[in-house]
Design a protein around this motif. Structure first.
Motif, PDB file in Angstrom:
ATOM      1  N   LYS A   1       0.831  -1.224   0.000  1.00  0.00           N
ATOM      2  CA  LYS A   1       0.000   0.000   0.000  1.00  0.00           C
ATOM      3  C   LYS A   1       0.859   1.266   0.000  1.00  0.00           C
ATOM      4  CE  LYS A   1      -3.750  -2.317   2.472  1.00  0.00           C
ATOM      5  NZ  LYS A   1      -3.095  -3.401   3.229  1.00  0.00           N
ATOM      6  N   GLY A   2       1.850   1.273  -0.856  1.00  0.00           N
ATOM      7  CA  GLY A   2       2.663   2.472  -1.026  1.00  0.00           C
ATOM      8  C   GLY A   2       3.765   2.664   0.008  1.00  0.00           C
ATOM      9  N   ARG A   3       3.824   1.788   1.032  1.00  0.00           N
ATOM     10  CA  ARG A   3       4.893   1.900   2.031  1.00  0.00           C
ATOM     11  C   ARG A   3       5.896   0.772   1.832  1.00  0.00           C
ATOM     12  NH1 ARG A   3       3.290   5.377   6.333  1.00  0.00           N
ATOM     13  NH2 ARG A   3       4.725   4.532   7.894  1.00  0.00           N
ATOM     14  N   TYR A   4       7.107   1.043   2.252  1.00  0.00           N
ATOM     15  CA  TYR A   4       8.175   0.052   2.071  1.00  0.00           C
ATOM     16  C   TYR A   4       8.651  -0.469   3.423  1.00  0.00           C
ATOM     17  CZ  TYR A   4       8.208   1.641  -2.719  1.00  0.00           C
ATOM     18  OH  TYR A   4       7.836   1.935  -4.001  1.00  0.00           O
ATOM     19  N   TYR A   5       8.943  -1.770   3.432  1.00  0.00           N
ATOM     20  CA  TYR A   5       9.367  -2.417   4.684  1.00  0.00           C
ATOM     21  C   TYR A   5      10.568  -3.318   4.414  1.00  0.00           C
ATOM     22  CZ  TYR A   5       4.568  -1.150   5.964  1.00  0.00           C
ATOM     23  OH  TYR A   5       3.409  -0.465   6.191  1.00  0.00           O
ATOM     24  N   GLU A   6      11.383  -3.456   5.435  1.00  0.00           N
ATOM     25  CA  GLU A   6      12.526  -4.365   5.318  1.00  0.00           C
ATOM     26  C   GLU A   6      12.393  -5.466   6.366  1.00  0.00           C
ATOM     27  OE1 GLU A   6      16.515  -2.616   5.800  1.00  0.00           O
ATOM     28  OE2 GLU A   6      17.137  -4.560   6.598  1.00  0.00           O
ATOM     29  N   ILE A   7      12.526  -6.721   5.925  1.00  0.00           N
ATOM     30  CA  ILE A   7      12.455  -7.852   6.858  1.00  0.00           C
ATOM     31  C   ILE A   7      13.738  -7.890   7.681  1.00  0.00           C
ATOM     32  CG2 ILE A   7      12.326 -10.375   7.052  1.00  0.00           C
ATOM     33  CD1 ILE A   7       9.746  -9.381   5.929  1.00  0.00           C
ATOM     34  N   ARG A   8      13.570  -7.924   8.997  1.00  0.00           N
ATOM     35  CA  ARG A   8      14.751  -7.948   9.869  1.00  0.00           C
ATOM     36  C   ARG A   8      15.008  -9.336  10.447  1.00  0.00           C
ATOM     37  NH1 ARG A   8      16.406  -2.568  11.404  1.00  0.00           N
ATOM     38  NH2 ARG A   8      16.713  -1.666   9.338  1.00  0.00           N
ATOM     39  N   GLY A   9      13.949 -10.146  10.539  1.00  0.00           N
ATOM     40  CA  GLY A   9      14.161 -11.496  11.085  1.00  0.00           C
ATOM     41  C   GLY A   9      12.946 -12.366  10.822  1.00  0.00           C
ATOM     42  N   THR A  10      13.192 -13.659  10.631  1.00  0.00           N
ATOM     43  CA  THR A  10      12.076 -14.572  10.353  1.00  0.00           C
ATOM     44  C   THR A  10      12.152 -15.796  11.235  1.00  0.00           C
ATOM     45  OG1 THR A  10      13.377 -15.629   8.635  1.00  0.00           O
ATOM     46  CG2 THR A  10      11.869 -13.920   7.913  1.00  0.00           C
ATOM     47  N   ASP A  11      12.906 -15.701  12.336  1.00  0.00           N
ATOM     48  CA  ASP A  11      13.103 -16.894  13.156  1.00  0.00           C
ATOM     49  C   ASP A  11      12.018 -17.031  14.220  1.00  0.00           C
ATOM     50  OD1 ASP A  11      14.309 -14.491  13.739  1.00  0.00           O
ATOM     51  OD2 ASP A  11      15.572 -15.354  15.289  1.00  0.00           O
ATOM     52  N   ALA A  12      11.958 -18.216  14.807  1.00  0.00           N
ATOM     53  CA  ALA A  12      11.060 -18.524  15.937  1.00  0.00           C
ATOM     54  C   ALA A  12       9.598 -18.182  15.627  1.00  0.00           C
ATOM     55  CB  ALA A  12      11.534 -17.811  17.198  1.00  0.00           C
ATOM     56  N   ASN A  13       9.189 -18.426  14.410  1.00  0.00           N
ATOM     57  CA  ASN A  13       7.784 -18.257  14.011  1.00  0.00           C
ATOM     58  C   ASN A  13       7.271 -16.823  14.094  1.00  0.00           C
ATOM     59  OD1 ASN A  13       7.279 -20.888  13.271  1.00  0.00           O
ATOM     60  ND2 ASN A  13       6.924 -21.488  15.413  1.00  0.00           N
ATOM     61  N   VAL A  14       8.189 -15.874  14.224  1.00  0.00           N
ATOM     62  CA  VAL A  14       7.772 -14.474  14.278  1.00  0.00           C
ATOM     63  C   VAL A  14       8.520 -13.730  13.183  1.00  0.00           C
ATOM     64  CG1 VAL A  14       7.773 -12.386  15.660  1.00  0.00           C
ATOM     65  CG2 VAL A  14       7.385 -14.584  16.771  1.00  0.00           C
ATOM     66  N   ILE A  15       7.770 -12.868  12.499  1.00  0.00           N
ATOM     67  CA  ILE A  15       8.428 -12.088  11.457  1.00  0.00           C
ATOM     68  C   ILE A  15       8.573 -10.653  11.940  1.00  0.00           C
ATOM     69  CG2 ILE A  15       8.198 -11.221   9.093  1.00  0.00           C
ATOM     70  CD1 ILE A  15       6.645 -13.932   8.662  1.00  0.00           C
TER      71      ILE A  15
END
Ligand SMILES: [Zn+2]
Ligand SMILES: [Zn+2]
Length: 347
Positions: A250-264
């Motif tokens: 929706k027009g905003r940008y995000y960066e993934i910082r971690g995907t471990d332990a079932n939490v994003i």
């Protein structure tokens, strides 16, 4: 002469009680040995068989010969100051003759003896090698990813994790836990394993490090010794996003910082806040920060940064959000959203 002193009934020499030490030593069968010893080893991996148990043999041949020969010689408990010398030669390729010279003391009397132990070497494929060469397996770990294919890094890490657990179990003596094969296929990697324990350890470690989920799918493989045998498929599904991925929603940008332990965990590239979600966020993938470019900041004018596009050498004005601390004359890293012809600073 002490009238209480006893006399040895055998030799007539003085003795404290009954036989003198010399005669006592002569009476005792202080050394016995096995003249022939069989040693079965695996020609493929060098494991040794004792009765019905195979064990990995970590020692070299000379040390092994020494151990076998010493095991074949039995010494009386009263023997002290034992000194053993060994020398060996091979009368034929499958035999080793070991001469054992023993010097010791028995009731204080020096004694010596020598004997010969013949080691008969024979070869037999061990339990592990025969399972391995027969392609034995108990399950398969399927490495896949949600909506994409696992990349080179993920595949490499998964194989490293698998090898690490295989080595650990082997060192702990779980001989029959091994990787049967590792096959790279279009959708990812299949790691075929020979034990459920190994399958569990590997699949859990992969998601612990790379994120995602494991689902287990057992399949009946028949009966063995009255027990039902299952083969397990461990489906490891890595998350859609990896650490460092930048997506637009929706027009905003995000960066993934971690995907471990079932939490994003993902970082809002506008206001600099960190968000946490159990579900994978929807959005359009832009790229990963590890593939970012960098540009020189020509000037900063309140919330606008003028940068030199390294591809076109043109000046480009981009929005500079407050969380990003950049100064004029410095470099800044960015990704391109080619669909919207925008430049997104990633810090
Ligand atoms: Zn005597
Ligand atoms: Zn073997």
């Amino acid at each position: 002469m002490d009238i209480k002193q006893n006399i040895c009934p055998k030799c007539g020499e003085p003795s404290e009680e009954g036989l003198c030490n010399k005669c006592k030593a002569e009476e005792v069968d202080w050394i016995t040995f096995d003249a022939r010893v069989q040693c079965i080893h695996c020609p493929t991996c060098g494991s040794l068989r004792h009765q019905n148990t195979w064990t990995d043999c970590e020692i070299d041949r000379d040390k092994l010969i020494e151990e076998i020969a010493l095991d074949a010689v039995h010494i009386h408990d009263d023997v002290r100051d034992l000194k053993v010398e060994l020398s060996s030669y091979d009368p034929s390729p499958n035999r080793t003759s070991v001469r054992v010279d023993v010097h010791a003391k028995l009731y204080g009397v020096p004694v010596e003896s020598s004997c010969r132990v013949l080691i008969l070497w024979s070869k037999e494929q061990c339990d592990r090698c025969s399972r391995y060469s027969g392609g034995y397996y108990a399950g398969t770990i399927q490495l896949r990813a949600e909506g994409r294919k696992p990349d080179e890094y993920e595949k490499e890490r998964a194989i490293e994790i698998a090898n690490r657990h295989e080595n650990e179990l082997q060192e702990m003596g779980e001989r029959l836990s091994f990787i049967t094969s590792t096959d790279e296929i279009k959708e990812g990697i299949d790691i075929v394993i020979s034990s459920h324990n190994l399958g569990e350890l590997i699949s859990r470690s992969i998601i612990k490090e790379l994120g995602g989920k494991v689902t287990r799918h057992p399949k009946l493989a028949g009966q063995k010794n009255g027990r039902t045998v299952y083969r397990m498929t461990y489906l490891v599904r890595l998350p859609r996003y990896q650490k460092g991925d930048v997506f637009e929603d929706k027009g905003r940008y995000y960066e993934i910082r971690g995907t471990d332990a079932n939490v994003i965990r993902y970082f809002d590239l506008q206001d600099g806040s960190l968000k946490i979600s159990k579900e994978e966020p929807a959005g359009r993938m832009i790229g990963n920060v590890k593939n970012s470019e960098s540009a020189y900041v020509n000037y900063i004018n309140s919330d606008i940064a003028g940068i030199l596009d390294p591809k076109t050498y043109e000046n480009k004005e981009c929005i500079l959000y407050p969380w990003l601390e950049v100064l004029e004359g410095e470099e800044v890293r960015f990704l391109r959203d080619s669909d919207k012809d925008r430049i997104i600073f990633v810090g």
